[in-house]
Design a protein around this motif. Structure first.
Motif, PDB file in Angstrom:
ATOM      1  N   ARG A  87       0.816  -1.217   0.000  1.00  0.00           N
ATOM      2  CA  ARG A  87       0.000   0.000   0.000  1.00  0.00           C
ATOM      3  C   ARG A  87       0.847   1.264   0.000  1.00  0.00           C
ATOM      4  O   ARG A  87       0.472   2.285  -0.592  1.00  0.00           O
ATOM      5  N   ALA A  88       1.977   1.213   0.702  1.00  0.00           N
ATOM      6  CA  ALA A  88       2.836   2.399   0.774  1.00  0.00           C
ATOM      7  C   ALA A  88       3.268   2.850  -0.618  1.00  0.00           C
ATOM      8  O   ALA A  88       3.313   4.058  -0.915  1.00  0.00           O
ATOM      9  N   PHE A  89       3.567   1.886  -1.482  1.00  0.00           N
ATOM     10  CA  PHE A  89       3.954   2.227  -2.852  1.00  0.00           C
ATOM     11  C   PHE A  89       2.739   2.680  -3.666  1.00  0.00           C
ATOM     12  O   PHE A  89       2.858   3.549  -4.530  1.00  0.00           O
ATOM     13  N   ASN A  90       1.570   2.102  -3.408  1.00  0.00           N
ATOM     14  CA  ASN A  90       0.330   2.572  -4.046  1.00  0.00           C
ATOM     15  C   ASN A  90       0.122   4.045  -3.748  1.00  0.00           C
ATOM     16  O   ASN A  90      -0.153   4.860  -4.644  1.00  0.00           O
ATOM     17  N   PHE A  91       0.224   4.400  -2.474  1.00  0.00           N
ATOM     18  CA  PHE A  91      -0.046   5.775  -2.054  1.00  0.00           C
ATOM     19  C   PHE A  91       0.956   6.749  -2.663  1.00  0.00           C
ATOM     20  O   PHE A  91       0.595   7.858  -3.083  1.00  0.00           O
ATOM     21  N   LYS A  92       2.224   6.336  -2.722  1.00  0.00           N
ATOM     22  CA  LYS A  92       3.255   7.242  -3.227  1.00  0.00           C
ATOM     23  C   LYS A  92       3.153   7.429  -4.734  1.00  0.00           C
ATOM     24  O   LYS A  92       3.276   8.558  -5.237  1.00  0.00           O
ATOM     25  N   HIS A  93       2.931   6.335  -5.475  1.00  0.00           N
ATOM     26  CA  HIS A  93       3.020   6.397  -6.929  1.00  0.00           C
ATOM     27  C   HIS A  93       1.660   6.469  -7.626  1.00  0.00           C
ATOM     28  O   HIS A  93       1.606   6.586  -8.854  1.00  0.00           O
ATOM     29  N   LYS A  94       0.584   6.381  -6.827  1.00  0.00           N
ATOM     30  CA  LYS A  94      -0.775   6.510  -7.376  1.00  0.00           C
ATOM     31  C   LYS A  94      -1.042   5.494  -8.486  1.00  0.00           C
ATOM     32  O   LYS A  94      -1.617   5.808  -9.514  1.00  0.00           O
ATOM     33  N   ARG A  95      -0.627   4.250  -8.247  1.00  0.00           N
ATOM     34  CA  ARG A  95      -0.892   3.181  -9.212  1.00  0.00           C
ATOM     35  C   ARG A  95      -0.942   1.842  -8.493  1.00  0.00           C
ATOM     36  O   ARG A  95      -0.416   1.687  -7.387  1.00  0.00           O
ATOM     37  N   ALA A  96      -1.573   0.879  -9.137  1.00  0.00           N
ATOM     38  CA  ALA A  96      -1.631  -0.470  -8.586  1.00  0.00           C
ATOM     39  C   ALA A  96      -0.272  -1.142  -8.709  1.00  0.00           C
ATOM     40  O   ALA A  96       0.510  -0.835  -9.609  1.00  0.00           O
ATOM     41  N   MET A  97      -0.007  -2.074  -7.797  1.00  0.00           N
ATOM     42  CA  MET A  97       1.248  -2.814  -7.843  1.00  0.00           C
ATOM     43  C   MET A  97       1.083  -4.060  -8.704  1.00  0.00           C
ATOM     44  O   MET A  97       0.215  -4.898  -8.431  1.00  0.00           O
ATOM     45  N   PRO A  98       1.880  -4.220  -9.741  1.00  0.00           N
ATOM     46  CA  PRO A  98       1.826  -5.447 -10.547  1.00  0.00           C
ATOM     47  C   PRO A  98       2.346  -6.646  -9.758  1.00  0.00           C
ATOM     48  O   PRO A  98       3.416  -6.583  -9.144  1.00  0.00           O
ATOM     49  N   LEU A  99       1.586  -7.736  -9.792  1.00  0.00           N
ATOM     50  CA  LEU A  99       1.970  -8.975  -9.126  1.00  0.00           C
ATOM     51  C   LEU A  99       2.149 -10.050 -10.188  1.00  0.00           C
ATOM     52  O   LEU A  99       1.179 -10.448 -10.845  1.00  0.00           O
ATOM     53  N   GLN A 127      -3.862  -1.752  -3.722  1.00  0.00           N
ATOM     54  CA  GLN A 127      -4.274  -1.792  -5.127  1.00  0.00           C
ATOM     55  C   GLN A 127      -3.318  -2.726  -5.868  1.00  0.00           C
ATOM     56  O   GLN A 127      -2.123  -2.467  -5.951  1.00  0.00           O
ATOM     57  N   LEU A 128      -3.882  -3.801  -6.394  1.00  0.00           N
ATOM     58  CA  LEU A 128      -3.080  -4.882  -6.947  1.00  0.00           C
ATOM     59  C   LEU A 128      -3.585  -5.268  -8.321  1.00  0.00           C
ATOM     60  O   LEU A 128      -4.792  -5.285  -8.554  1.00  0.00           O
ATOM     61  N   ILE A 129      -2.671  -5.586  -9.206  1.00  0.00           N
ATOM     62  CA  ILE A 129      -3.059  -6.041 -10.538  1.00  0.00           C
ATOM     63  C   ILE A 129      -2.221  -7.276 -10.883  1.00  0.00           C
ATOM     64  O   ILE A 129      -0.994  -7.256 -10.766  1.00  0.00           O
ATOM     65  N   PHE A 130      -2.886  -8.342 -11.272  1.00  0.00           N
ATOM     66  CA  PHE A 130      -2.190  -9.595 -11.541  1.00  0.00           C
ATOM     67  C   PHE A 130      -1.645  -9.636 -12.963  1.00  0.00           C
ATOM     68  O   PHE A 130      -2.302  -9.225 -13.916  1.00  0.00           O
ATOM     69  N   LYS A 131      -0.435 -10.166 -13.075  1.00  0.00           N
ATOM     70  CA  LYS A 131       0.226 -10.387 -14.348  1.00  0.00           C
ATOM     71  C   LYS A 131       0.619 -11.867 -14.408  1.00  0.00           C
ATOM     72  O   LYS A 131       1.377 -12.337 -13.548  1.00  0.00           O
ATOM     73  N   PRO A 132       0.119 -12.619 -15.369  1.00  0.00           N
ATOM     74  CA  PRO A 132       0.373 -14.063 -15.366  1.00  0.00           C
ATOM     75  C   PRO A 132       1.820 -14.406 -15.700  1.00  0.00           C
ATOM     76  O   PRO A 132       2.446 -13.786 -16.569  1.00  0.00           O
ATOM     77  N   LEU A 133       2.338 -15.396 -15.001  1.00  0.00           N
ATOM     78  CA  LEU A 133       3.657 -15.956 -15.305  1.00  0.00           C
ATOM     79  C   LEU A 133       3.473 -17.303 -15.970  1.00  0.00           C
ATOM     80  O   LEU A 133       2.684 -18.131 -15.501  1.00  0.00           O
ATOM     81  N   GLN A 134       4.195 -17.538 -17.035  1.00  0.00           N
ATOM     82  CA  GLN A 134       4.192 -18.818 -17.728  1.00  0.00           C
ATOM     83  C   GLN A 134       5.592 -19.412 -17.664  1.00  0.00           C
ATOM     84  O   GLN A 134       6.593 -18.700 -17.830  1.00  0.00           O
ATOM     85  N   ASN A 135       5.657 -20.689 -17.405  1.00  0.00           N
ATOM     86  CA  ASN A 135       6.932 -21.386 -17.313  1.00  0.00           C
ATOM     87  C   ASN A 135       7.799 -21.110 -18.541  1.00  0.00           C
ATOM     88  O   ASN A 135       7.347 -21.268 -19.680  1.00  0.00           O
ATOM     89  N   HIS A 136       9.024 -20.647 -18.319  1.00  0.00           N
ATOM     90  CA  HIS A 136      10.036 -20.393 -19.362  1.00  0.00           C
ATOM     91  C   HIS A 136       9.758 -19.149 -20.221  1.00  0.00           C
ATOM     92  O   HIS A 136      10.507 -18.909 -21.171  1.00  0.00           O
ATOM     93  N   GLN A 137       8.744 -18.363 -19.905  1.00  0.00           N
ATOM     94  CA  GLN A 137       8.457 -17.162 -20.696  1.00  0.00           C
ATOM     95  C   GLN A 137       9.012 -15.928 -19.981  1.00  0.00           C
ATOM     96  O   GLN A 137       8.564 -15.580 -18.887  1.00  0.00           O
ATOM     97  N   ALA A 138       9.973 -15.269 -20.627  1.00  0.00           N
ATOM     98  CA  ALA A 138      10.672 -14.139 -20.014  1.00  0.00           C
ATOM     99  C   ALA A 138       9.778 -12.911 -19.920  1.00  0.00           C
ATOM    100  O   ALA A 138       8.930 -12.664 -20.777  1.00  0.00           O
TER     101      ALA A 138
END
Length: 254
Positions: A87-99, A127-138
């Motif tokens: 949350r501290a980074f949300n408040f400072k940067h006014k954006r969701a954190m990519p996970l 504030q959170l936003i999901f980013k999918p990880l796929q095995n072996h995909q950079a």
């Protein structure tokens, strides 16, 4: 690229509550271990791997004022419990954190932090936003290239991460054949070494050393360490050339 070991302990941390063993009462600061996590800094990006229960303290100790994303190895509590403090980074940067995480981790986080994902979120929720990880995909992030690869934590598949010439593996006791290419002579290998005796889901000290020597890594740092391993000074003296015990606050350049 710089890697900061923000935590090098196992799920209980070190010292362990109510324990008076030699390690837990040690006066050596290197024997004080928060839950395992690293901070990876490039010239144009900064990411954290895992947000355990000590995440707030780790960010304060490392004086982190900007964070671009969080990458998750797996969903166990000692690797996710501190997520609310982004949350501290949300408040400072006014954006969701990519996970960046697997589908399985996303499901667990949505359940664990349900108040952040409801239709009418609690005021002040992260504030959170999901980013999918796929095995072996950079994943390209600034000047960092981050590639997840599967390792086994007992019967649970979890992610290790390749940061180019540095490889990070925590909570694992087996490397699938298809993931071995990431361990071919890296400049830096970071791998868990829970204790001296075998464990059903973590590498022991001897197993971690064998992995380091087999990989041909130029430098290896052992992490996710329990109080059962021994004091830092004692274990460090036993290790072969090029293999070291990591400790909280250690910074290395790759």
């Amino acid at each position: 690229m710089k890697i900061v070991f923000t935590g090098t302990g196992t799920s209980q941390g070190v010292p362990v509550i109510a324990c008076n063993c030699e390690v837990c009462i040690s006066a050596d600061s290197r024997d004080k271990r928060l839950r395992s996590s690293i901070l990876v800094e490039g010239n144009a990006a900064r990411v954290v791997v895992d947000t355990g229960p000590d995440f707030r303290q780790q960010m304060l100790s490392a004086r982190v004022s900007d964070l671009d994303a969080v990458f998750f190895t797996h969903e166990h509590k000692d690797h996710v419990a501190g997520l609310d403090d982004v949350r501290a980074f949300n408040f400072k940067h006014k954006r969701a954190m990519p996970l960046y995480c697997s589908v399985q981790v996303e499901k667990a986080l949505r359940q664990e932090f349900s108040y952040a994902f409801s239709e009418d979120p609690y005021p002040g929720a992260p504030q959170l936003i999901f980013k999918p990880l796929q095995n072996h995909q950079a994943i390209a992030m600034g000047d960092l290239s981050i590639t997840p690869f599967e390792v086994m934590h007992g019967k649970l598949p979890v992610f290790g991460f390749s940061f180019g010439r540095a490889v990070y593996i925590t909570d694992a006791n087996a490397i699938p054949e298809e993931s071995w290419p990431y361990l071919q002579k890296p400049d830096v290998l970071i791998v868990n070494a829970l204790r001296r005796t075998p464990h059903h889901s973590h590498f022991s000290l001897d197993q971690a050393i064998d992995l380091a020597l087999t990989s041909g890594a130029k430098r290896t740092y052992l992490t996710h360490i329990s109080h059962l391993l021994g004091t830092h000074s004692e274990v460090e003296r036993e290790l072969p050339q090029g293999v070291h015990l990591a400790f909280d606050g250690l910074e290395i350049n790759v």
